[in-house]
Design a protein around this motif. Structure first.
Motif: not given
Length: 115
Positions: A59-61, A1-2, A38-41
């Motif tokens: 925040l768009l997943h 997931m981005l 970005s990535r989650c972290d």
């Protein structure tokens, strides 16, 4: 997931236009050549660095398998890699949209399920 941090007004305009073309705060895909992701972290660091005085934020997943534009990991500083989307973000690649909230002290919080 981005993930991509979006200003609410920009996300609304994307629905009117049929795709999303903001790269980052105040800069378009045409300006940058890609859309920052970005990535989650990485989300909270990006929020603090670039959106501290902005709002409301979403925040768009993004499911990278659903993207119609290519996505590439780019090294933006030695050892620091971020995903970039090289074209418009098709709306059906966005699987969820959640508010990017803040704690009482103003610090950004990841949505439930990502913490």
């Amino acid at each position: 997931m981005l993930f991509h941090i979006a200003e609410a007004a920009d996300w609304q305009r994307a629905h009117e236009a049929g795709d999303y073309r903001m790269s980052t705060r105040g800069r378009t895909l045409a300006d940058e050549g890609f859309i920052h992701a970005s990535r989650c972290d990485q989300v909270l660091g990006v929020a603090e660095a670039f959106y501290a005085d902005a709002g409301p934020l979403l925040l768009l997943h993004i499911d990278p398998a659903r993207l119609t534009a290519p996505v590439r990991d780019d090294e933006v500083a030695p050892g620091v890699v971020f995903p970039h989307i090289y074209g418009p973000l098709n709306l059906d690649a966005v699987t969820a949209v959640t508010p990017l909230l803040r704690a009482a002290d103003g610090a950004f919080l990841l949505p439930d399920g990502l913490r």
